[in-house]
Write an enzyme that holds these catalytic residues in place. Sequence first.
Site, PDB file in Angstrom:
ATOM      1  CB  SER A  41      -0.886   0.026   1.247  1.00 56.72           C
ATOM      2  OG  SER A  41      -1.726  -1.099   1.285  1.00 56.72           O
TER       3      SER A  41
HETATM    4  N1  SAH Z   1      -0.608  -4.727   4.293  1.00 55.95           N
HETATM    5  C1  SAH Z   1       0.057  -5.005   3.046  1.00 55.95           C
HETATM    6  C2  SAH Z   1      -0.833  -4.648   1.878  1.00 55.95           C
HETATM    7  C3  SAH Z   1      -0.773  -5.700   0.836  1.00 55.95           C
HETATM    8  S1  SAH Z   1      -2.042  -5.627  -0.387  1.00 55.95           S
HETATM    9  C4  SAH Z   1       1.418  -4.326   2.962  1.00 55.95           C
HETATM   10  O1  SAH Z   1       1.721  -3.501   3.817  1.00 55.95           O
HETATM   11  O2  SAH Z   1       2.197  -4.628   2.066  1.00 55.95           O
HETATM   12  C5  SAH Z   1      -3.288  -6.657   0.297  1.00 55.95           C
HETATM   13  C6  SAH Z   1      -2.898  -8.085   0.570  1.00 55.95           C
HETATM   14  O3  SAH Z   1      -4.089  -8.746   1.020  1.00 55.95           O
HETATM   15  C7  SAH Z   1      -2.414  -8.883  -0.638  1.00 55.95           C
HETATM   16  O4  SAH Z   1      -1.155  -9.423  -0.366  1.00 55.95           O
HETATM   17  C8  SAH Z   1      -3.475  -9.984  -0.799  1.00 55.95           C
HETATM   18  O5  SAH Z   1      -2.953 -11.226  -1.243  1.00 55.95           O
HETATM   19  C9  SAH Z   1      -4.023 -10.087   0.608  1.00 55.95           C
HETATM   20  N2  SAH Z   1      -5.358 -10.677   0.718  1.00 55.95           N
HETATM   21  C10 SAH Z   1      -6.442 -10.502  -0.081  1.00 55.95           C
HETATM   22  N3  SAH Z   1      -7.492 -11.225   0.343  1.00 55.95           N
HETATM   23  C11 SAH Z   1      -7.071 -11.891   1.470  1.00 55.95           C
HETATM   24  C12 SAH Z   1      -7.686 -12.822   2.362  1.00 55.95           C
HETATM   25  N4  SAH Z   1      -8.945 -13.236   2.216  1.00 55.95           N
HETATM   26  N5  SAH Z   1      -6.944 -13.279   3.383  1.00 55.95           N
HETATM   27  C13 SAH Z   1      -5.650 -12.906   3.571  1.00 55.95           C
HETATM   28  N6  SAH Z   1      -5.018 -12.050   2.757  1.00 55.95           N
HETATM   29  C14 SAH Z   1      -5.709 -11.536   1.712  1.00 55.95           C
END
Ligand code: SAH
Length: 215
Positions: free
Chosen positions: A64
């Site tokens: 993000s």
């Molecule tokens: N907090 C992260 C943001 C990553 S983007 C950071 O700081 O880098 C969002 C993430 O959520 C992705 O890696 C995606 O694979 C994950 N995601 C999406 N749906 C999900 C679910 N049902 N359970 C766990 N992770 C999920």
Amino acid sequence: MQDTFRHQGLRKRLVKELEDLNIKDKKVLEAIEKIPRHFFIDSTFEDNAYENKPFPIGRGQTISNPFTVAYQTALLELKKGDKVLEIGTGSGYQSAVLAELHADVYTIERHQPLSEKAKKVLDKFGYTNVHTFFGDGFKGLPEHAPFDKILITAAAPEIPKKLLQQLKVNGFIVIPLGEGERQQMLRIKRLDNNEYEKETFDYFTFVPMLKGIED
Ligand code: SAH
């Protein structure tokens, strides 16, 4: 990888930019100034790591942008020792920010390679207050519930019922809700067993929250 004076200078500039975007929470800004974001992304993007932008982290996912991380973290109003469930570990950067704010962090990721990579980098920093899990965030972590706060870092198509049930009374969930191009940030507080209160905030763009796991 190294954290040089140049990186530190770029972080100072990023913090200034976040202040100009109306991020006021000093502790959140301090955490962002401290954590080397370039350790959480591919070295290809090292020179851009302190721009207010998302970057690809593999598996079609992104880290993000720092404004979004700061905004969501500020909404959590963390107290030392708060037990926090994060959905979407991704790069692990957001987990590191929560860890710097002395939360007890439980973070779930549905892509196994991302979860493993994030665990490695978080371990390298020595965060003993971060626990990583590979699994489906829609289910939460019933064995570790209840949580003071729940943070969803992917676009949720609906408010996951199982997550609401894993909140302490007076705890709350920060969730970007919607399936379109933009999602509205909501904060939902659990007032009682079956009573919730909703607050609405700004619009953001997240990768989708998806069901199931991928190894
Ligand atoms: N907090 C992260 C943001 C990553 S983007 C950071 O700081 O880098 C969002 C993430 O959520 C992705 O890696 C995606 O694979 C994950 N995601 C999406 N749906 C999900 C679910 N049902 N359970 C766990 N992770 C999920």
